[in-house]
Scaffold this motif. Sequence first.
Motif, PDB file in Angstrom:
ATOM      1  N   PHE A 188      -0.869   4.677  -0.631  1.00 15.07           N
ATOM      2  CA  PHE A 188      -2.191   4.589  -0.092  1.00 15.07           C
ATOM      3  C   PHE A 188      -2.624   5.504   1.077  1.00 15.07           C
ATOM      4  O   PHE A 188      -3.540   6.252   1.326  1.00 15.07           O
TER       5      PHE A 188
ATOM      6  N   LEU B 258       0.791  -1.188  -0.049  1.00 10.62           N
ATOM      7  CA  LEU B 258      -0.151  -0.035   0.153  1.00 10.62           C
ATOM      8  C   LEU B 258       0.950   1.357   0.092  1.00 10.62           C
ATOM      9  O   LEU B 258       0.523   2.269  -0.736  1.00 10.62           O
TER      10      LEU B 258
ATOM     11  N   SER C 250      -6.284   0.674  -4.603  1.00 12.72           N
ATOM     12  CA  SER C 250      -4.946   1.213  -4.350  1.00 12.72           C
ATOM     13  C   SER C 250      -3.961   0.094  -5.098  1.00 12.72           C
ATOM     14  O   SER C 250      -2.973   0.366  -5.837  1.00 12.72           O
TER      15      SER C 250
ATOM     16  N   MET D 198      -8.513  -0.044  -0.258  1.00 11.43           N
ATOM     17  CA  MET D 198      -7.084  -0.600  -0.407  1.00 11.43           C
ATOM     18  C   MET D 198      -6.936  -1.446  -1.608  1.00 11.43           C
ATOM     19  O   MET D 198      -6.049  -1.543  -2.422  1.00 11.43           O
TER      20      MET D 198
END
Lengths: 230, 230
Positions: free
Chosen positions: A188, A183, B225, B222
């Motif tokens: 993110f 991430l 992403s 998430m």
Amino acid sequence: MIIILVEPQLGENIGAVARVMKNFALSDLRIIKPRDGWPNKKANIMAVGAVDIIEAAKIYDDLPAALEDVEKLYAMSARVRALNKKFINLHNFYKECENPAKTAIMFGRENNGLSNEEISYAQKVITINTSNFSSLNLAQAVGIFCHGYYEKLYQTDKIVKNNDANATYAELNNFLQHLEAELDKKQFFRVEEQKPSMLNNMRSIFNKANLSSQEVRTLRGMNESLTKTD
Amino acid sequence: MIIILVEPQLGENIGAVARVMKNFALSDLRIIKPRDGWPNKKANIMAVGAVDIIEAAKIYDDLPAALEDVEKLYAMSARVRALNKKFINLHNFYKECENPAKTAIMFGRENNGLSNEEISYAQKVITINTSNFSSLNLAQAVGIFCHGYYEKLYQTDKIVKNNDANATYAELNNFLQHLEAELDKKQFFRVEEQKPSMLNNMRSIFNKANLSSQEVRTLRGMNESLTKTD
């Protein structure tokens, strides 16, 4: 625990009673004057795997004959009536029942229950709390009674073995660190100060799921797949 | 409390379920593909004074359609199987149930219960302790469940409010479908025959986590992403 059916009308109900008794490990069934005679084919059909209870059932011409070896008799009744009797709920019955093998519960006819005379043989009347629509089917009433009794006997939870091993915290944290790194690569966590609380949320989600090792491997595999660039 | 019958076979049982629900003040009955079609005359006859429950019953073609507004789904199962699911008894279910209006209990077919796929939609599996003869009639199982729930309602008064709204099944399924599509793109499901059971596992993982709406949004974020390519 002895179950007494007083003049039951439908063989189907007698069979359903036998079946649910057996579900909860009861076997002493006594029947006073079944309306359609005895044996009753419909009772056998509805009993499914509990035909042994039907075959061992004792048939009587009147209530006192069925009570010879009984120490305590309780009447099950939906209606609370002006009888000089003590009414108790199921919970209190289970608490006070001391000698189940010599205790009998009697259930009345499908259409009009028990007569006042029959109830006069009982020490107390048990009621099942219902809504205003209080028309419990005979076998349902017996089923609820037997289930509650069985639960009382075996109050502990069954132990459920699961073949699939629980994930260790190491496995889960490994997965979470891997996820965090991925991430990070994708930006993110745009606001640096929010990252710790976002990580807490992530951890919380996966910890709540009570994952097995295999499930953690599945999640890892999914992530690796999602981030693949070909 | 919502009662879901998955492909019930006998109209008599559907009617008996409606009747016993009404005895214990429940009314939200949902039925997935009743075997003998709908409406069903036998169901109406067996419901006796609870025909209103039968008439208001909602009929669905598949389980997810019945779950749109449901927050928590529990499966009732006699058999304890090697699924990675938490099994709880009735008592513990009543204790943990927070929002009955959005909680559904599903009961399987008379002859062979629920499939593993159906169970994968559930957060937990409820079992009723029985003797070794564990073949409870469908309506008996519903009756025992409803009675216990009714008793609990009138015994406790605690309502536990959670600020963060529970995710609905619609939200979660949306996320899962999105995830499946992304995984498909990346050839995650290499062996086509294994895809259904892998999807069951995925669904099971996220259903077990008892997610809030916010958490589902986090998971979506998430995934978006992770699959981003810059």
